[in-house]
Motif scaffolding. Structure first.
Motif, mmCIF file in Angstrom:
data_model
loop_
_atom_site.group_PDB
_atom_site.id
_atom_site.type_symbol
_atom_site.label_atom_id
_atom_site.label_comp_id
_atom_site.label_asym_id
_atom_site.label_seq_id
_atom_site.Cartn_x
_atom_site.Cartn_y
_atom_site.Cartn_z
ATOM 1 N N LEU A 107 65.108 -14.972 -75.905
ATOM 2 C CA LEU A 107 65.128 -13.678 -76.584
ATOM 3 C C LEU A 107 65.644 -13.788 -78.010
ATOM 4 O O LEU A 107 65.169 -13.085 -78.897
ATOM 5 C CB LEU A 107 65.991 -12.677 -75.809
ATOM 6 N N ALA A 108 66.608 -14.663 -78.242
ATOM 7 C CA ALA A 108 67.223 -14.752 -79.564
ATOM 8 C C ALA A 108 66.326 -15.449 -80.583
ATOM 9 O O ALA A 108 66.259 -15.027 -81.740
ATOM 10 C CB ALA A 108 68.564 -15.463 -79.464
ATOM 11 N N LEU A 109 65.646 -16.501 -80.167
ATOM 12 C CA LEU A 109 64.827 -17.239 -81.126
ATOM 13 C C LEU A 109 63.616 -16.452 -81.636
ATOM 14 O O LEU A 109 63.331 -16.495 -82.832
ATOM 15 C CB LEU A 109 64.403 -18.585 -80.540
ATOM 16 N N PRO A 110 62.886 -15.713 -80.791
ATOM 17 C CA PRO A 110 61.823 -14.878 -81.362
ATOM 18 C C PRO A 110 62.366 -13.817 -82.324
ATOM 19 O O PRO A 110 61.745 -13.515 -83.339
ATOM 20 C CB PRO A 110 61.170 -14.212 -80.146
ATOM 21 N N PHE A 111 63.553 -13.287 -82.030
ATOM 22 C CA PHE A 111 64.177 -12.335 -82.948
ATOM 23 C C PHE A 111 64.482 -12.992 -84.283
ATOM 24 O O PHE A 111 64.198 -12.435 -85.345
ATOM 25 C CB PHE A 111 65.462 -11.769 -82.344
ATOM 26 N N ALA A 112 65.052 -14.196 -84.234
ATOM 27 C CA ALA A 112 65.394 -14.901 -85.470
ATOM 28 C C ALA A 112 64.147 -15.229 -86.281
ATOM 29 O O ALA A 112 64.138 -15.080 -87.500
ATOM 30 C CB ALA A 112 66.167 -16.171 -85.147
ATOM 31 N N VAL A 113 63.103 -15.654 -85.608
ATOM 32 C CA VAL A 113 61.868 -15.985 -86.325
ATOM 33 C C VAL A 113 61.234 -14.734 -86.901
ATOM 34 O O VAL A 113 60.787 -14.721 -88.047
ATOM 35 C CB VAL A 113 60.882 -16.723 -85.387
ATOM 36 N N ALA A 114 61.217 -13.659 -86.145
ATOM 37 C CA ALA A 114 60.556 -12.434 -86.595
ATOM 38 C C ALA A 114 61.327 -11.738 -87.707
ATOM 39 O O ALA A 114 60.725 -11.184 -88.626
ATOM 40 C CB ALA A 114 60.374 -11.480 -85.421
ATOM 41 N N ARG A 115 62.623 -11.753 -87.650
ATOM 42 C CA ARG A 115 63.419 -10.979 -88.590
ATOM 43 C C ARG A 115 63.961 -11.778 -89.762
ATOM 44 O O ARG A 115 64.064 -11.266 -90.862
ATOM 45 C CB ARG A 115 64.588 -10.319 -87.865
ATOM 46 N N LEU A 116 64.346 -13.010 -89.535
ATOM 47 C CA LEU A 116 65.070 -13.750 -90.551
ATOM 48 C C LEU A 116 64.207 -14.718 -91.355
ATOM 49 O O LEU A 116 64.643 -15.181 -92.400
ATOM 50 C CB LEU A 116 66.231 -14.509 -89.910
ATOM 51 N N LEU B 234 58.422 -23.049 -82.710
ATOM 52 C CA LEU B 234 59.055 -22.413 -81.563
ATOM 53 C C LEU B 234 58.139 -22.426 -80.348
ATOM 54 O O LEU B 234 58.554 -22.807 -79.251
ATOM 55 C CB LEU B 234 59.436 -20.974 -81.912
ATOM 56 N N PHE B 235 56.888 -22.044 -80.528
ATOM 57 C CA PHE B 235 55.954 -21.924 -79.404
ATOM 58 C C PHE B 235 55.455 -23.269 -78.893
ATOM 59 O O PHE B 235 55.177 -23.405 -77.697
ATOM 60 C CB PHE B 235 54.758 -21.068 -79.780
ATOM 61 N N LEU B 236 55.325 -24.259 -79.756
ATOM 62 C CA LEU B 236 54.707 -25.521 -79.357
ATOM 63 C C LEU B 236 55.678 -26.674 -79.156
ATOM 64 O O LEU B 236 55.303 -27.682 -78.546
ATOM 65 C CB LEU B 236 53.652 -25.934 -80.382
ATOM 66 N N ILE B 237 56.916 -26.542 -79.651
ATOM 67 C CA ILE B 237 57.874 -27.646 -79.519
ATOM 68 C C ILE B 237 59.132 -27.211 -78.779
ATOM 69 O O ILE B 237 59.482 -27.770 -77.736
ATOM 70 C CB ILE B 237 58.238 -28.225 -80.902
ATOM 71 N N VAL B 238 59.818 -26.213 -79.295
ATOM 72 C CA VAL B 238 61.132 -25.834 -78.770
ATOM 73 C C VAL B 238 61.035 -25.263 -77.354
ATOM 74 O O VAL B 238 61.740 -25.716 -76.448
ATOM 75 C CB VAL B 238 61.827 -24.839 -79.730
ATOM 76 N N ASN B 239 60.191 -24.280 -77.164
ATOM 77 C CA ASN B 239 60.096 -23.631 -75.848
ATOM 78 C C ASN B 239 59.574 -24.554 -74.746
ATOM 79 O O ASN B 239 60.102 -24.519 -73.631
ATOM 80 C CB ASN B 239 59.254 -22.365 -75.929
ATOM 81 N N PRO B 240 58.557 -25.397 -74.998
ATOM 82 C CA PRO B 240 58.147 -26.324 -73.916
ATOM 83 C C PRO B 240 59.238 -27.329 -73.552
ATOM 84 O O PRO B 240 59.428 -27.636 -72.370
ATOM 85 C CB PRO B 240 56.916 -27.030 -74.489
ATOM 86 N N ILE B 241 59.972 -27.807 -74.558
ATOM 87 C CA ILE B 241 61.065 -28.745 -74.260
ATOM 88 C C ILE B 241 62.152 -28.041 -73.463
ATOM 89 O O ILE B 241 62.677 -28.593 -72.493
ATOM 90 C CB ILE B 241 61.621 -29.358 -75.564
ATOM 91 N N TYR B 242 62.474 -26.817 -73.843
ATOM 92 C CA TYR B 242 63.467 -26.046 -73.102
ATOM 93 C C TYR B 242 63.007 -25.821 -71.658
ATOM 94 O O TYR B 242 63.794 -25.970 -70.723
ATOM 95 C CB TYR B 242 63.726 -24.712 -73.798
ATOM 96 N N SER B 243 61.747 -25.488 -71.476
ATOM 97 C CA SER B 243 61.225 -25.252 -70.128
ATOM 98 C C SER B 243 61.279 -26.520 -69.281
ATOM 99 O O SER B 243 61.601 -26.467 -68.090
ATOM 100 C CB SER B 243 59.793 -24.736 -70.200
#
Length: 99
Positions: free
Chosen positions: A2-11, A24-33
């Protein structure tokens, strides 16, 4: 999720915003998953739902901070769920082999 999409969208600035989204969509989130699924594989009975919760949180975060009508976020969430559950199965298999 929830925090990272907010940071990308707003900041993020307009120029680097798309690059940050792709990272975020292709590197960070798949590694986190994958890491989450691997950790959940050690006790599937208690933690089987965490990859599902993570995918739903990603979907909620992107729909809140981006566009709710974009259906590709559902595809991303499904892929993250599959990555998490596959990593969980691999972790369970590796733990069973060690024992």
């Amino acid at each position: 999720m929830l925090a990272l999409p907010f940071a990308v969208a707003r900041l993020a600035s307009e120029c680097s915003g798309m690059a940050l989204c792709m990272m975020l969509f292709l590197i960070v989130n798949p590694i986190y998953s994958a890491i989450l699924g691997y950790r959940c594989g050690k006790d599937i009975k208690k933690m089987w739902n965490l990859p599902l919760v993570s995918a739903v949180a990603f979907l909620a975060g992107t729909w809140i901070f981006f566009d709710i009508h974009e259906l590709w976020f559902v595809v991303y969430a499904t892929v993250y769920l599959a990555i998490g559950w596959i990593a969980m199965a691999i972790s369970k298999y590796l733990n069973r082999r060690v024992q």
